[in-house]
Scaffold this active site. Structure first.
Site, short mmCIF file in Angstrom:
data_model
loop_
_atom_site.label_atom_id
_atom_site.label_comp_id
_atom_site.label_asym_id
_atom_site.label_seq_id
_atom_site.Cartn_x
_atom_site.Cartn_y
_atom_site.Cartn_z
N TYR A 69 -36.28 70.75 8.83
CA TYR A 69 -36.44 72.14 8.35
C TYR A 69 -35.06 72.77 8.12
O TYR A 69 -34.80 73.34 7.05
CB TYR A 69 -37.23 72.91 9.41
CG TYR A 69 -37.42 74.38 9.15
CD1 TYR A 69 -38.27 74.82 8.14
CD2 TYR A 69 -36.76 75.34 9.93
CE1 TYR A 69 -38.46 76.18 7.91
CE2 TYR A 69 -36.95 76.69 9.71
CZ TYR A 69 -37.80 77.12 8.70
OH TYR A 69 -37.99 78.46 8.49
N1 LIG Z 1 -41.98 83.46 10.25
C1 LIG Z 1 -40.69 83.51 10.55
O1 LIG Z 1 -40.27 84.18 11.48
C2 LIG Z 1 -39.72 82.79 9.70
C3 LIG Z 1 -38.41 82.60 10.15
C4 LIG Z 1 -37.49 82.01 9.32
C5 LIG Z 1 -37.88 81.62 8.05
N2 LIG Z 1 -39.17 81.77 7.67
C6 LIG Z 1 -39.54 81.33 6.33
O2 LIG Z 1 -40.39 82.29 5.71
C7 LIG Z 1 -41.32 81.62 4.84
C8 LIG Z 1 -42.74 81.97 5.21
O3 LIG Z 1 -42.95 81.68 6.56
P1 LIG Z 1 -44.36 81.92 7.29
O4 LIG Z 1 -44.04 82.02 8.74
O5 LIG Z 1 -45.09 83.01 6.62
O6 LIG Z 1 -45.08 80.51 7.03
P2 LIG Z 1 -46.65 80.19 7.13
O7 LIG Z 1 -46.70 78.75 7.49
O8 LIG Z 1 -47.33 81.18 8.01
O9 LIG Z 1 -47.18 80.42 5.63
C9 LIG Z 1 -46.74 79.61 4.59
C10 LIG Z 1 -47.66 79.74 3.37
O10 LIG Z 1 -47.31 78.69 2.48
C11 LIG Z 1 -48.48 77.97 2.11
N3 LIG Z 1 -48.13 76.58 1.86
C12 LIG Z 1 -47.82 75.60 2.74
N4 LIG Z 1 -47.59 74.44 2.12
C13 LIG Z 1 -47.75 74.67 0.79
C14 LIG Z 1 -47.66 73.86 -0.36
N5 LIG Z 1 -47.34 72.56 -0.28
N6 LIG Z 1 -47.91 74.43 -1.57
C15 LIG Z 1 -48.25 75.74 -1.67
N7 LIG Z 1 -48.36 76.56 -0.60
C16 LIG Z 1 -48.10 76.03 0.62
C17 LIG Z 1 -49.43 78.12 3.29
O11 LIG Z 1 -50.77 77.88 2.90
C18 LIG Z 1 -49.15 79.56 3.69
O12 LIG Z 1 -49.94 80.46 2.93
C19 LIG Z 1 -40.98 80.13 4.97
O13 LIG Z 1 -40.03 79.77 4.00
C20 LIG Z 1 -40.36 80.04 6.33
O14 LIG Z 1 -39.55 78.91 6.49
C21 LIG Z 1 -40.10 82.33 8.45
#
Ligand SMILES: NC(=O)c1ccc[n+]([C@@H]2O[C@H](COP(=O)([O-])OP(=O)(O)OC[C@H]3O[C@@H](n4cnc5c(N)ncnc54)[C@H](O)[C@@H]3O)[C@@H](O)[C@H]2O)c1
Length: 248
Positions: free
Chosen positions: A151
């Site tokens: 990641y």
């Molecule tokens: N949540 C946090 O605190 C946090 C921290 C750092 C970075 N991020 C980044 O923010 C972004 C969103 O994070 P999140 O926590 O909402 O993630 P999540 O896993 O809750 O949601 C991700 C979304 O992407 C979709 N998805 C997954 N694989 C897919 C694919 N192959 N094709 C199309 N859609 C797909 C899922 O269905 C979901 O709707 C990501 O890039 C994550 O790395 C989040």
């Protein structure tokens, strides 16, 4: 008049989690949204909440064709594309030595490759509209948090790509910035269950003492990076993390 009237924006992973919040908030502010996601149930739900304004497209972002289809859909339905939010990213957390080729493929496929595919597919349309791209990094990657090898590597590759694109595409009027969010979502929920100690430690170290709310804390910063208010910013990494990290 809403501040994103006239904007047409692709949000990957735009059906749930932070992406779902981003799709909703951008739509509330007047933008037309193509929400690309593999989660059909959540996709239909968000489409029904914003009829005619949020279009759900079922697609796997790790496939290059998905990006091309999404751009074509934006242009055929809404006549243009003004922004792309490369939010989707799936990965598995485990020690570096236990990460399999499939784990690396999942993280680089849905994170780095997808970001690159959507940037390339969107470029000709964003050049016409002087549009903006928001890519996603992570504090966990900046820190090199344990169990996050595939990641973290993909996230830092996204930041490198974003800086190059910011320089190369500035002449075309396209801006590229990166947001590193910290927000309580389903993804964080499962991570909390698997690694409770790391979770507690992260909360203790957040100066604002909480995980962000996807709608109230993260989506408004994405909106800012997409609109003219940020027109003098490109190639930047913006921490939306309650003050956890201060980049210099
Ligand atoms: N949540 C946090 O605190 C946090 C921290 C750092 C970075 N991020 C980044 O923010 C972004 C969103 O994070 P999140 O926590 O909402 O993630 P999540 O896993 O809750 O949601 C991700 C979304 O992407 C979709 N998805 C997954 N694989 C897919 C694919 N192959 N094709 C199309 N859609 C797909 C899922 O269905 C979901 O709707 C990501 O890039 C994550 O790395 C989040």
């Amino acid at each position: 008049m809403k501040d994103l009237d006239g904007h047409v924006i692709i949000v990957t992973g735009g059906a749930s989690g932070i992406g779902g919040a981003v799709s909703s908030v951008l739509a509330e502010r007047g933008a037309k949204i193509i929400a690309v996601d593999i989660n059909e149930e959540a996709g239909k739900e968000i489409e029904n909440s914003f009829p005619g304004q949020v279009l759900f497209m079922k697609g796997d972002v790790s496939k290059e064709n998905t990006a091309k289809e999404a751009v074509n859909l934006a242009v055929s339905k809404f006549d243009k594309l003004t922004g792309v939010v490369n939010n989707a990213h799936a990965s598995r957390q485990k020690p570096l030595l236990e990460q399999t080729p499939e784990d690396w493929e999942l993280s680089f496929g849905t994170g780095f490759n997808a970001t690159l595919y959507f940037m390339k597919a969107a470029y000709p349309e964003l050049k016409k509209t002087k549009g903006a791209i928001v890519n996603y990094g992570s504090g966990a990657a900046l820190d090199g948090q344990p169990n996050q090898a595939s990641y973290a590597a993909a996230k830092e590759a996204i930041r490198g790509l974003s800086r190059v694109a910011a320089n190369e595409w500035a002449h075309d009027g396209i801006r590229v910035n990166v947001i590193c969010p910290l927000a309580h979502t389903g993804g964080v929920d499962s991570w909390q269950k698997e690694h409770p100690k790391q979770y507690e430690q992260v909360v203790r170290e957040i100066p604002l003492q909480r995980f962000g709310d996807p709608k109230k804390d993260i989506a408004p910063i994405v909106a800012f990076l997409l609109k003219e208010d940020s027109q003098y910013m490109t190639g930047q990494t913006v921490m939306a993390d309650g003050g956890s990290k201060k980049l210099r």
